[in-house]
Every structure is written in C-alpha cells, then in structure tokens.
Design a protein around this motif. Structure first.
Motif, PDB file in Angstrom:
ATOM      1  N   LYS A  95       0.752  -1.149  -0.333  1.00  0.00           N
ATOM      2  CA  LYS A  95       0.121   0.184   0.557  1.00  0.00           C
ATOM      3  C   LYS A  95       0.930   1.745  -0.098  1.00  0.00           C
ATOM      4  CE  LYS A  95      -3.993  -1.975   1.338  1.00  0.00           C
ATOM      5  NZ  LYS A  95      -4.078  -2.757   0.454  1.00  0.00           N
ATOM      6  N   ASP A 142      -3.974   6.079   3.606  1.00  0.00           N
ATOM      7  CA  ASP A 142      -3.949   6.063   2.240  1.00  0.00           C
ATOM      8  C   ASP A 142      -4.129   7.392   1.800  1.00  0.00           C
ATOM      9  OD1 ASP A 142      -6.304   5.732   1.812  1.00  0.00           O
ATOM     10  OD2 ASP A 142      -6.435   3.025   1.384  1.00  0.00           O
ATOM     11  N   TYR A 176       0.632   4.752   1.983  1.00  0.00           N
ATOM     12  CA  TYR A 176       0.622   5.553   3.045  1.00  0.00           C
ATOM     13  C   TYR A 176       0.722   7.223   3.206  1.00  0.00           C
ATOM     14  CZ  TYR A 176      -0.473   0.498   4.919  1.00  0.00           C
ATOM     15  OH  TYR A 176      -1.889  -0.520   4.798  1.00  0.00           O
TER      16      TYR A 176
END
Ligand SMILES: Cc1ncc(COP(=O)(O)O)c(C=O)c1O
Length: 471
Positions: free
Chosen positions: A52, A64, A54
């Motif tokens: 991901k 995010d 962030y």
C-alpha cells in the motif's frame, strides 16, 4: 577566532527540498526498495497484498492516498507507544532543533541526558544509573557486557524462544534457530526453558553464569513467565552471585499495564533493565540500559575506563528531549492505566469468542500485548483444510487472518513469529474503546468467513503455493 556573534549566518535551505523530492520520486518507493535495500520486503508485501501507499498518520491511525482510515495494531513493532505524532513529543523535537544546542561535543555534560535518566529511574527506584544507546539490541548488548564485567563470568543464560535483538551479542541469547543459523560462532551462552527453575539451577551450579536475561512476556508467541518465576529466579541467581536482566524493550513503558512488566510480580528487582522502542515516541532511535550503582562503578572503575562502553550517538539531544516529552505525557495522560483498562477490554471481548470459533485456541497476554492463538479444529470439514495449510507451512492460518484484516477491514496486525499460529496485537497505547470494538468486529467477520469455508481459504491456497515454491 569566531565568536557566537561573528559566526557565519546559517545558509538557507540551499538546493535540497524534501517536499519536492518526495513529490517527484515518492511513487518509486517499492522499486527503490527492490533495487537498493532488502529486496525480500517488497516481494513479501506484493505477495500478501500489503503493498500500500500510506500518506499520513496520527495517533493509532494512518490514511492511504484515497483517504481511507487504517487502524494500527502493530505500533511500528511497538515503538509508537503514544501513537504517531503526539503533539507534545513533536513540539519537544521542534524546540530542541530550534534551540541550536551544542550537542555531542563529547567533552562536556549536557543537561538533557541527566534529566531523562533521573525521570526514568523514578520508575525503578532500586536502580541507580543509565547508559543511553540507540536501539533495543544496543540496550541488550550493554546489559550483557555489564553483567559479564561486573561478575567476572562469561556465560549468560536465556530462555527458549527469546528475542533480544539481532546484533551478534543479542543473537547469542536468541532462542530461535531461524535467527541464529549460519551466524556461528556466537557467544557461549545457554538456553533454559522459560519457567523451569530446575534447569536454571543446574546451569548456575557451574559457577560460570553472569546472568539470566528474560523478557517478562516473550514477544514471540506472547508467552508470560509463570507466576512466581521471576522472583524465584532472582533469588536463585543472587544465591549463585549471578544477575537478573529484564529485557523490557517491548514490554516496558506501560505496554503490559504496568510501567515495566516485571513490576506485575511483587519483589522482583532486576539488576539490569533494558529499555528502548517507545521511549522516544517513535521519532528518534534510542536505547537505555538501567542498572545498579555497583555494576556501573565496576565497569567505569577509573578515569581510564571512561569510554569503555560508549556510543557516538548515545544520549543525543533529540532522543533525550523526545524521551522526556514521552514520560511527561505518560504521567499527565495516565497512559499506563489506560493501557491496562483498554487491554482488559480487548482481551475480554476476544476471549469471549473462543467458545464460538473452533479455530480459536487461546487469547492471552497483559495490557495491550495480546496473543491470539489458532489451533486444530474439531470438525472434519475444517480439519482437512487446516491440515493442508499445516503440511505446507506452520503459521499460514494466522497469515490468512492477518491479510483480510488489512485488505477488507483496514487493520494492520502481524503474525507473532515464524512458524507460529499466533497473531500479536501491540497497538499504540492510546487506542480507545471505539478502536477496540472495530478490531473485535473485524476479527469476528474474518473468523465467521473462515468457519463458513469462505474467501479466506482461497487466499490460503495462494499462500500454500507460495510456501511450496519458496522451499
Ligand atoms: C524484547 C526485545 N528486545 C530487544 C529487541 C531489539 O530491539 P531493536 O529492534 O530496537 O534492536 C526487541 C525488538 O523487537 C525486542 O522485542
């Protein structure tokens, strides 16, 4: 001669613009890691869908790029005790930078280390002095050296499954072969089972033991030392002129609902205590070895030996200022009591689920250090699926729970160690009742899915293929 008045004015920001650099290159983060750092980290993150981006964090939450809120139940392996960006710690760091202190001259005595030592020692009145280093493993290295020097003996005992850091000294007292293998020769230290006083005494009779190092609650698997063990071990050690070292790197500073986890048991007074992680609020690397006066006096026995154990960055102003701010916040906000209350709530609500889910074997721990263990189910239908995972690799079921917790419920957790069906929760100590319920609801949904033979098992098959391919 340059005086303070005539010193050249500090130059401007020059060509370096951090914001512009991140705006320009930030998107390359995974690629840069693959190319220049430990390439297995991005590989692992891609495999489990944790890759991901962030953007922002505060307290026990981070967000995010699409503004989705994530709940942090990992606290950066425990360093974010007060959560991210606590305003008081942040201000202390701004203030210390703005003060332009003459830090780390190395031939003067700065006030901040003395003040932090004084404040820290107030939480363990039987200890007298502090050595400041830069990490948990360094705090442990200090304790090992101090114990050996003070007793004049070579051997340190440690507990099976122990984790004390990964530099060579700390690795010598690590209780997992997965970490040790291939790094021999290590120091001549010896493992004893956690809680086994007979094994401890057998080793002590050899009269070459400097100390026993112990985590009052082991990070791997979240195993508590049995009631009475630390006190009895301390008595045995002292009878044999050896020392007790408490490694509070993870369990310290309120994590377990006491300031130090050893304080849960009356009459335990370790000779050396290792502290790190949460002490600087997650901003600046820091480590501290706390000990009795006689031990420090022995190690630093003459002026010649003033630097016999030292660290270039030890006691730097940023780490010390952050530490002072953290301890001040903890007192003002009642962080330790809050961790105990919130931890009790979380553990009670999770423990109530053990009757409902046959895959849920145990919920244990103290304060906000909680282990959730999975075990072999009773029903035939689930047993064959469980067996498929176990045959590929132990620990895959726990991974199967950790992944949907993040993917579907945006909650970050971790498996508590290699080849273990245990999830460890070590959230920032500032989580509130809403966060607790959010975790319990998400965990319930994932366990419902697992017991219904739902989507998590699809992911389990992917993990099995990966585990087999990795052999
Ligand atoms: C109990 C314990 N001791 C020592 C360490 C090592 O700390 P560091 O990673 O700061 O070297 C850790 C890290 O997780 C730990 O849990």
């Amino acid at each position: 001669m340059t005086t303070a008045e005539s010193a050249p004015a500090p130059s401007g920001t020059g060509d370096f613009d951090l914001g512009a650099l991140l705006a320009e290159r930030g998107a390359e983060r995974y690629e840069l890691h693959s190319r220049y750092l430990n390439h297995q980290l991005p590989r692992m993150l891609h495999t489990i869908g944790f890759d991901k981006v962030y953007e922002r964090a505060e307290g026990a939450h981070f967000w995010d790029a699409d503004g989705n809120d994530h709940l942090d139940m990992l606290a950066g392996f425990g360093v974010m005790g007060l959560g991210r960006h606590h305003p008081v710690v942040r201000k202390a760091l701004h203030d210390v930078l703005d003060a332009s202190l003459a830090d780390l001259t190395r031939f003067d005595c700065q006030p901040l280390p003395g003040l932090l030592a004084e404040r820290l020692l107030a939480h363990s009145p039987h200890l007298d002095r502090v050595f400041f280093g830069n990490s948990g493993t360094e705090a442990v290295e200090g304790a090992l050296k101090f114990a050996r020097f003070a007793t004049g003996r070579p051997r340190v005992l440690y507990c099976e499954h122990a984790f004390h850091g990964l530099t060579t000294g700390s690795l010598s007292v690590n209780g997992e072969s997965g970490f040790r293998d291939g790094f021999a020769p290590l120091l001549p230290d010896t493992a004893v089972p956690l809680g086994d006083l007979d094994a401890l005494e057998r080793e002590l009779r050899r009269q070459d033991v400097a100390a026993l190092i112990v985590e009052p609650i082991q990070g791997k698997g979240v195993h508590e030392s049995p009631p009475g063990y630390l006190r009895a071990a301390q008595e045995l050690l002292h009878r044999h002129k050896a020392l007790l070292i408490a490694d509070e790197v993870q369990t310290g500073l309120g994590r377990t609902g006491d300031f130090y986890a050893y304080q849960h048991e009356q009459g335990v007074e370790p000779d050396l205590v290792c502290v790190a992680k949460a002490l600087s609020g997650g901003y600046v690397p820091v480590g501290a070895t706390l000990g009795k006066d006689w031990i420090f006096k022995k190690v630093y026995s003459s002026m010649d030996r003033v630097l016999v154990h030292s660290a270039s960055f030890g006691a730097n102003a940023q780490a010390m200022a952050a530490g002072l701010a953290v301890l001040s916040v903890m007192e003002k906000e009642g962080t330790v009591a809050h961790a105990r209350r919130t931890g009790d709530l979380l553990r009670t609500r999770l423990a109530a689920l053990t009757d409902r889910y046959e895959l849920l074997a145990d919920v244990r721990g103290r304060g906000l250090m909680i282990g959730i263990e999975f075990g072999r189910p009773r029903s035939l239908r689930l047993r064959s699926r469980w067996a498929m995972l176990q045959a590929a690799r132990k620990g895959l079921f726990a991974q199967m729970v950790v992944v949907p917790l993040l993917q579907r419920h945006r909650i970050l957790t971790q498996v508590s160690g290699d080849h273990m069906e245990v999830i460890k929760l070590i959230p920032p100590l500032v989580i509130d009742e809403e966060d607790v319920q959010r975790f319990v609801d998400a965990f319930t949904a994932v366990m419902d899915d697992a017991h219904d033979g739902g989507l998590v098992w699809e992911f389990g098959r992917t993990l099995v293929k990966q585990a087999v391919a990795d052999r």
